[in-house]
Design a protein around this motif. Sequence first.
Motif, mmCIF file in Angstrom:
data_model
loop_
_atom_site.group_PDB
_atom_site.id
_atom_site.type_symbol
_atom_site.label_atom_id
_atom_site.label_comp_id
_atom_site.label_asym_id
_atom_site.label_seq_id
_atom_site.Cartn_x
_atom_site.Cartn_y
_atom_site.Cartn_z
ATOM 1 N N ALA A 1 0.829 -1.206 0.000
ATOM 2 C CA ALA A 1 0.000 0.000 0.000
ATOM 3 C C ALA A 1 0.865 1.258 0.000
ATOM 4 O O ALA A 1 0.562 2.237 -0.695
ATOM 5 C CB ALA A 1 -0.926 -0.012 1.218
ATOM 6 N N VAL A 2 1.959 1.229 0.776
ATOM 7 C CA VAL A 2 2.861 2.381 0.800
ATOM 8 C C VAL A 2 3.473 2.603 -0.576
ATOM 9 O O VAL A 2 3.544 3.734 -1.080
ATOM 10 C CB VAL A 2 3.958 2.174 1.857
ATOM 11 C CG1 VAL A 2 5.037 3.254 1.725
ATOM 12 C CG2 VAL A 2 3.368 2.192 3.250
ATOM 13 N N PHE A 3 3.902 1.503 -1.215
ATOM 14 C CA PHE A 3 4.514 1.614 -2.547
ATOM 15 C C PHE A 3 3.513 2.178 -3.559
ATOM 16 O O PHE A 3 3.856 3.055 -4.363
ATOM 17 C CB PHE A 3 5.001 0.245 -3.005
ATOM 18 C CG PHE A 3 5.557 0.242 -4.399
ATOM 19 C CD1 PHE A 3 6.834 0.726 -4.656
ATOM 20 C CD2 PHE A 3 4.804 -0.222 -5.467
ATOM 21 C CE1 PHE A 3 7.351 0.743 -5.938
ATOM 22 C CE2 PHE A 3 5.299 -0.203 -6.757
ATOM 23 C CZ PHE A 3 6.587 0.275 -6.994
ATOM 24 N N VAL A 4 2.277 1.686 -3.525
ATOM 25 C CA VAL A 4 1.258 2.159 -4.463
ATOM 26 C C VAL A 4 0.970 3.635 -4.240
ATOM 27 O O VAL A 4 0.894 4.430 -5.195
ATOM 28 C CB VAL A 4 -0.032 1.323 -4.316
ATOM 29 C CG1 VAL A 4 -1.181 1.957 -5.098
ATOM 30 C CG2 VAL A 4 0.201 -0.104 -4.804
ATOM 31 N N ASN A 5 0.836 4.048 -2.997
ATOM 32 C CA ASN A 5 0.515 5.449 -2.709
ATOM 33 C C ASN A 5 1.665 6.382 -3.086
ATOM 34 O O ASN A 5 1.445 7.480 -3.613
ATOM 35 C CB ASN A 5 0.165 5.612 -1.230
ATOM 36 C CG ASN A 5 -1.157 4.942 -0.867
ATOM 37 O OD1 ASN A 5 -2.058 4.874 -1.710
ATOM 38 N ND2 ASN A 5 -1.264 4.451 0.357
ATOM 39 N N VAL A 6 2.893 5.936 -2.811
ATOM 40 C CA VAL A 6 4.048 6.759 -3.173
ATOM 41 C C VAL A 6 4.150 6.885 -4.689
ATOM 42 O O VAL A 6 4.418 7.968 -5.226
ATOM 43 C CB VAL A 6 5.341 6.161 -2.582
ATOM 44 C CG1 VAL A 6 6.570 6.871 -3.144
ATOM 45 C CG2 VAL A 6 5.330 6.269 -1.065
ATOM 46 N N SER A 7 3.921 5.775 -5.389
ATOM 47 C CA SER A 7 3.980 5.810 -6.851
ATOM 48 C C SER A 7 2.910 6.736 -7.413
ATOM 49 O O SER A 7 3.168 7.503 -8.356
ATOM 50 C CB SER A 7 3.808 4.397 -7.419
ATOM 51 O OG SER A 7 4.836 3.540 -6.969
ATOM 52 N N ARG A 8 1.716 6.675 -6.857
ATOM 53 C CA ARG A 8 0.650 7.563 -7.311
ATOM 54 C C ARG A 8 0.998 9.019 -7.044
ATOM 55 O O ARG A 8 0.741 9.899 -7.888
ATOM 56 C CB ARG A 8 -0.654 7.204 -6.616
ATOM 57 C CG ARG A 8 -1.293 5.909 -7.119
ATOM 58 C CD ARG A 8 -2.538 5.587 -6.314
ATOM 59 N NE ARG A 8 -3.200 4.384 -6.826
ATOM 60 C CZ ARG A 8 -4.242 3.787 -6.252
ATOM 61 N NH1 ARG A 8 -4.749 4.314 -5.135
ATOM 62 N NH2 ARG A 8 -4.775 2.703 -6.782
ATOM 63 N N ALA A 9 1.587 9.283 -5.892
ATOM 64 C CA ALA A 9 1.940 10.672 -5.559
ATOM 65 C C ALA A 9 3.010 11.196 -6.510
ATOM 66 O O ALA A 9 2.935 12.343 -6.970
ATOM 67 C CB ALA A 9 2.439 10.745 -4.113
ATOM 68 N N ILE A 10 3.996 10.354 -6.827
ATOM 69 C CA ILE A 10 5.051 10.781 -7.751
ATOM 70 C C ILE A 10 4.466 11.019 -9.142
ATOM 71 O O ILE A 10 4.769 12.024 -9.799
ATOM 72 C CB ILE A 10 6.178 9.736 -7.800
ATOM 73 C CG1 ILE A 10 6.889 9.666 -6.454
ATOM 74 C CG2 ILE A 10 7.178 10.069 -8.911
ATOM 75 C CD1 ILE A 10 7.926 8.572 -6.358
ATOM 76 N N GLY A 11 3.625 10.083 -9.600
ATOM 77 C CA GLY A 11 2.995 10.264 -10.907
ATOM 78 C C GLY A 11 2.137 11.514 -10.966
ATOM 79 O O GLY A 11 2.167 12.264 -11.959
ATOM 80 N N ALA A 12 1.377 11.767 -9.894
ATOM 81 C CA ALA A 12 0.536 12.962 -9.862
ATOM 82 C C ALA A 12 1.379 14.235 -9.844
ATOM 83 O O ALA A 12 1.032 15.235 -10.489
ATOM 84 C CB ALA A 12 -0.382 12.916 -8.641
ATOM 85 N N SER A 13 2.517 14.199 -9.121
ATOM 86 C CA SER A 13 3.368 15.388 -9.076
ATOM 87 C C SER A 13 3.957 15.696 -10.440
ATOM 88 O O SER A 13 4.085 16.863 -10.816
ATOM 89 C CB SER A 13 4.488 15.181 -8.052
ATOM 90 O OG SER A 13 5.349 14.124 -8.452
ATOM 91 N N VAL A 14 4.305 14.645 -11.204
ATOM 92 C CA VAL A 14 4.823 14.865 -12.557
ATOM 93 C C VAL A 14 3.757 15.534 -13.426
ATOM 94 O O VAL A 14 4.040 16.482 -14.172
ATOM 95 C CB VAL A 14 5.288 13.535 -13.182
ATOM 96 C CG1 VAL A 14 5.633 13.725 -14.662
ATOM 97 C CG2 VAL A 14 6.496 12.982 -12.437
ATOM 98 N N LEU A 15 2.524 15.053 -13.322
ATOM 99 C CA LEU A 15 1.439 15.650 -14.096
ATOM 100 C C LEU A 15 1.195 17.098 -13.669
ATOM 101 O O LEU A 15 0.955 17.967 -14.517
ATOM 102 C CB LEU A 15 0.162 14.828 -13.927
ATOM 103 C CG LEU A 15 0.161 13.432 -14.553
ATOM 104 C CD1 LEU A 15 -1.133 12.711 -14.232
ATOM 105 C CD2 LEU A 15 0.353 13.518 -16.061
ATOM 106 N N VAL A 16 1.262 17.351 -12.369
ATOM 107 C CA VAL A 16 1.039 18.712 -11.872
ATOM 108 C C VAL A 16 2.134 19.651 -12.369
ATOM 109 O O VAL A 16 1.868 20.781 -12.811
ATOM 110 C CB VAL A 16 0.982 18.711 -10.336
ATOM 111 C CG1 VAL A 16 1.010 20.149 -9.793
ATOM 112 C CG2 VAL A 16 -0.277 17.996 -9.858
ATOM 113 N N ILE A 17 3.394 19.189 -12.320
ATOM 114 C CA ILE A 17 4.503 20.035 -12.785
ATOM 115 C C ILE A 17 4.379 20.314 -14.278
ATOM 116 O O ILE A 17 4.532 21.458 -14.732
ATOM 117 C CB ILE A 17 5.847 19.352 -12.467
ATOM 118 C CG1 ILE A 17 6.067 19.294 -10.954
ATOM 119 C CG2 ILE A 17 7.003 20.104 -13.136
ATOM 120 C CD1 ILE A 17 7.278 18.482 -10.537
#
Length: 314
Positions: free
Chosen positions: A5-21
């Motif tokens: 769950a930690v890995f999935v959430n971290v991956s989602r956060a990184i992916g979302a940050s790339v989209l936001v940037i």
Amino acid sequence: MGADAVFVNVSRAIGASVLVITGGVGLFLGWQAFPTLQRYGWRFFTESDWLPEADVLGIAAVLAGTVQIALVAMVIAFPLALLTALYIAEYAPASLRPALVSLVDLMAAIPSIVYGLWGFFLVMPHAASFATFLQRHLGWIPIFEVKDTDPDAAIWDASRYTASAFCAGIAVAMMVLPMACAVMRQVFSQTPPGEKEAALALGATRWGMIRTVVLPFGRGGIIGGTMLALGRALGETIAVLLIISPAFDLKFRPLEIGTNSVSALIAGRFGDASASQLSALLAAGFVLFVITLGVNTLAAVVVNRSRSGAGTEA
């Protein structure tokens, strides 16, 4: 389950940050470009001159130059990347493959200014001679024409063939080659071994197996890698700026001296730009951003939808 769950959430956060940037960059460029687009309208895309003092600004010429440099680069880089990827994946000894992969990947780590200096001092004189050869034998084709010069003259004007889109495209080709080669090599390495062995068992030669199994399987990777490299070629800046002779001529003669690209225009004019010219430069950057984003997105879609796209990063 907790670690997953930690890995999935971290991956989602990184992916979302790339989209936001990425989205933030696009919104910033679009907002800064709005005054220019509002003032000049479609003339900004159809005007070829860049004369801030005369209130005449347009990117038609630099867009044409950008496309010419990128196409020259891809004409050179595509066959080299494809053949290199095939050799590493199918022909190179297993003990030699890691070294070859490292050497190709190392090309991507070389700074662009080094490629620019290499292209200016070493490649350009030889490229001018080759451009003369092309005009002499293929000058009847418009893209190989160089005006105001005679390639058959006893002393030909070498300056008419330097600092061109052709010369810049050679340097850019060496910069985008590792990217295309990496994607193609990764896809070729995922070809099912059973299908390759079956082709060889039916009597196919090594090349016959590659032609009937490896290349069809890797078609998506070939297209995707090429388009990713094209996106990089469209935005190359320093190497192009060092090689070209800036000109705002709407022409499609890559062998002839004088061209420009959107990224080189921004780098060359940004330092002393007025407020209105700065907005125009950011508008040009916004156009390049949209074009590059579209090319890279299309490349990712092609790779993911292909048979070889599963597990391949583009």
